[in-house]
Design an enzyme around this catalytic site. Structure first.
Site, PDB file in Angstrom:
ATOM      1  N   LYS A 179      12.014 -25.421 -37.882  1.00 49.32           N
ATOM      2  CA  LYS A 179      10.994 -25.620 -38.911  1.00 49.32           C
ATOM      3  C   LYS A 179      11.605 -25.614 -40.333  1.00 49.32           C
ATOM      4  O   LYS A 179      12.786 -25.365 -40.507  1.00 49.32           O
ATOM      5  CB  LYS A 179       9.913 -24.541 -38.787  1.00 49.32           C
ATOM      6  CG  LYS A 179       9.094 -24.641 -37.497  1.00 49.32           C
ATOM      7  CD  LYS A 179       8.280 -25.929 -37.434  1.00 49.32           C
ATOM      8  CE  LYS A 179       7.305 -25.955 -36.251  1.00 49.32           C
ATOM      9  NZ  LYS A 179       7.948 -25.971 -34.928  1.00 49.32           N
TER      10      LYS A 179
HETATM   11  C1  LIG Z   1       2.029 -28.031 -33.842  1.00 47.34           C
HETATM   12  C2  LIG Z   1       2.691 -26.789 -33.400  1.00 47.34           C
HETATM   13  N1  LIG Z   1       1.940 -25.763 -32.981  1.00 47.34           N
HETATM   14  C3  LIG Z   1       2.481 -24.617 -32.590  1.00 47.34           C
HETATM   15  C4  LIG Z   1       3.847 -24.447 -32.596  1.00 47.34           C
HETATM   16  C5  LIG Z   1       4.362 -23.186 -32.042  1.00 47.34           C
HETATM   17  O1  LIG Z   1       5.243 -22.513 -32.864  1.00 47.34           O
HETATM   18  P1  LIG Z   1       6.401 -21.646 -32.227  1.00 47.34           P
HETATM   19  O2  LIG Z   1       7.425 -22.566 -31.658  1.00 47.34           O
HETATM   20  O3  LIG Z   1       6.900 -20.847 -33.399  1.00 47.34           O
HETATM   21  O4  LIG Z   1       5.777 -20.774 -31.186  1.00 47.34           O
HETATM   22  C6  LIG Z   1       4.678 -25.479 -33.065  1.00 47.34           C
HETATM   23  C7  LIG Z   1       6.135 -25.358 -33.192  1.00 47.34           C
HETATM   24  O5  LIG Z   1       6.920 -25.186 -32.306  1.00 47.34           O
HETATM   25  C8  LIG Z   1       4.090 -26.694 -33.458  1.00 47.34           C
HETATM   26  O6  LIG Z   1       4.841 -27.715 -33.861  1.00 47.34           O
END
Ligand SMILES: Cc1ncc(COP(=O)(O)O)c(C=O)c1O
Ligand SMILES: Cc1ncc(COP(=O)(O)O)c(C=O)c1O
EC number: 2.6.1.102
Lengths: 388, 388
Positions: free
Chosen positions: B217
């Site tokens: 990110k």
């Molecule tokens: C649209 C979206 N929602 C949720 C997530 C979940 O985040 P994480 O990977 O930090 O659990 C991500 C990223 O991976 C995402 O791109």
């Protein structure tokens, strides 16, 4: 002298260095923690990619003798996965001890299953196998290889022994019960890294088990946990489920089941690798402390210092004193006096059946747990106290 | 010249420094990351206690303009909590875009709710408000202030817009729909830190929203996420739920609901604080890169470089090119050619309704999502490319 004064005195005789607050359990970072963390930051591999996760898993597997270890975000996530992998489903029952940290019950609830809460024994603070045998003989029946609670109609899908404060519980007794009643064992070994039952590492007796590396544990990764199993298929599935169940592909994003983001980040695993390198030293220091406490408390009447059962090795994660029966009224003054003297101490958790969200769960008589709750006190236990 | 050659050429004209693989998005640690991490290790506060979690939450709240931010283990956990706090319950339906990362759908499933999958628009890649309006007008009815799906009988408990690759979607359109159909909005702003819709930070339009700080990110904490809300009560409850729902007490362990261990460890928050200090620089560098791409691709026929909508600011998390309709067949050769030239590129996620576990979910016509899937390609986007 009052019992609280005597306890403070016994603590002082061991914690002679004391200058300021002695925490219950602070981690010790005397090895490569910073070097490995720096390596992550310098290489930019702090997250889901990086060598430390694999290395940490290998070190855990080697140390415990488990065929496989899967590193995850924390011990709660580890137990959640272990239960799912053991086949626990919505509306099943799962036998857990009343005397445990809340995570044991919560992990059952995440699946939509119901904790079936059972009593503990005074010697190990773990599940009382004989009492459970009598209970199951009354309420359980085995049908085509599965165990059912005749009173609720629900399947009893797992038994979750927990090694309280690192003290190995009566695994032989519980394994015999699991066999007799066809219930898979899932060990919550969150508190037990470095603890051995008859020469074998705790967490290696069930089909699958969980460890925790929270900040207050014997070794820490900041937040972290692991699933242990000898079953390659379960371990692979665990890895898959904890990494969003993505199907490997050079660029496509397909997932084949409802997965989780339970992966341990590389920077946390870096801490874990450094901590594993020091685990033997940490355990040796904690054992020395426990021995000193055992001596110091041997002359305090009405107070019993909890030691490892014969044939077992405890990691002495949290050192524990137990007030004699009849001294329940003294607990709070001991807690006041010790904390007042800047020795951090704490009582047991409130037993699970006393919490609103679990008070209607099926359970055994809980008299031993309820009695222990009023008499058990943890005393400062970190490896930093005598040094690593 | 073939389209794949032209794309490789356009990439080369921007990524002139190239020496070896150019990743899609590597984090940049040019600030206090190591210093703050060292502080955690030196003080032993790497876990649930420590100042960086509070500080990181404060920095997030300040930057986004949100009243409160609660740091958690990752973006998936953040969305899980945000949905629960918005009142989503077992057997509800939650409207999500088909074009999203799997976590959006999974977070709904964790609660036992059902994703209701809707189509996207070509301009922002986000939920198409007009199409959704037509759909809801057909299938939804509002009863005593709540929205129900007439076809399934289930309550529609939330609408989850997702700002794809950091591009703000049509919030005005969707907010009007939420109003019209009495559906609370929960923004999945996982990809959108640094993105603004008409001057207000993405994630501040819903009742509550989620961010992610995964390694890929805009800024990272190794693994991490946050819940944003202006509602103090929800924020307090979020903190409570994500820290095992323990009732504050000097030593007793009572918990008053089924809680989670979703707390962000202090060592991960330390990274986050250092990253927040650099966020403006990171965003400026990414914006410069996007501008360079826009110029480079302006002369490539059949390829459209995606830019922020008027009045909005994108963080340009993942830079994106879209092949013209009719060029679907070229996607894989562009992916092959670019990755072959060591420029990491990737296509969209498989849309949610095409995954086995979600294929029977209620949904709209998905023709735009299905078309975009065959034409969208992400190109290297890290702030390290032009430097911070
Ligand atoms: C649209 C979206 N929602 C949720 C997530 C979940 O985040 P994480 O990977 O930090 O659990 C991500 C990223 O991976 C995402 O791109
Ligand atoms: C018995 C028990 N189970 C589970 C856990 C959960 O581990 P974690 O805090 O890493 O989620 C812990 C430790 O906190 C524990 O003591």
């Amino acid at each position: 002298m009052s019992i609280s004064k005597e306890v403070v005195q016994a603590l002082s005789s061991v914690l002679t260095f004391k200058d300021g607050l002695v925490p219950l359990h602070a981690p010790v970072f005397s090895g490569n923690e910073l070097a490995y963390t720096k390596e992550c930051i310098d290489s930019t591999f702090v997250s889901s990619v990086g060598k430390f996760v694999d290395q940490f898993e290998k070190m855990l597997a080697e140390y415990t003798g488990s065929k496989r270890a899967v590193a995850v975000t924390n011990g709660t996530a580890a137990l959640h996965m272990a239960l799912m992998l053991a086949g626990v489903k919505n509306d099943d029952e799962v036998i857990i001890p009343g005397l445990t940290f809340i995570a044991t019950a919560n992990a059952v609830a995440y699946i939509g299953a119901v904790p079936h809460i059972v009593d503990s024994e005074e010697t190990t603070l773990g599940i009382d196998a004989s009492k459970l045998d009598r209970h199951l003989s009354e309420i359980a029946e085995v049908r085509s290889g599965e165990c059912f609670n005749k009173q609720t109609g629900r399947r009893i899908a797992a038994l979750v022994p927990m090694h309280v404060f690192g003290i190995p519980l009566d695994l032989d007794g519980l394994l015999a019960l699991c066999e007799k009643f066809s219930i898979p064992m899932v060990e919550d070994a969150a508190e037990a890294i470095g603890s051995f039952y008859k020469g074998k590492h705790c967490g290696r007796f069930g089909k699958i088990s969980s460890l925790s590396f929270n900040g207050n544990k014997t070794i820490t990764t900041g937040g972290g946990g692991a699933v242990l199993t000898d079953d390659d298929k379960l371990a692979d599935l665990c890895k898959h489920m904890t990494t969003t169940a993505k199907i490997p592909h050079k660029w496509e994003y397909f997932h084949d089941m409802v997965g989780y983001n339970y992966r341990m980040p590389n920077i946390n695993a870096a801490l874990g690798c450094a901590q594993m390198e020091k685990l033997d030293d940490i355990l040796a220091s904690k054992r020395k402390l426990a021995e000193a406490y055992a001596t110091a408390f041997s002359t305090v009447k009405g107070v019993h210092f909890l030691t490892e059962p014969e044939g077992c090795k405890s990691n002495y994660w949290f050192n524990t004193i137990i007030l004699e029966k009849g001294m329940e009224e003294e607990r709070d003054s001991v807690l006041e006096a010790t904390n007042g003297a800047s020795y951090m101490t704490r009582p047991l958790w409130a037993a699970m059946h006393r919490l609103t969200m679990y008070e209607n769960c099926p359970r055994t008589d809980m008299s031993v747990a309820e009695s222990l709750e009023k008499r058990v006190i943890n005393i400062p236990s970190g490896a930093g106290i005598l040094g690593v």
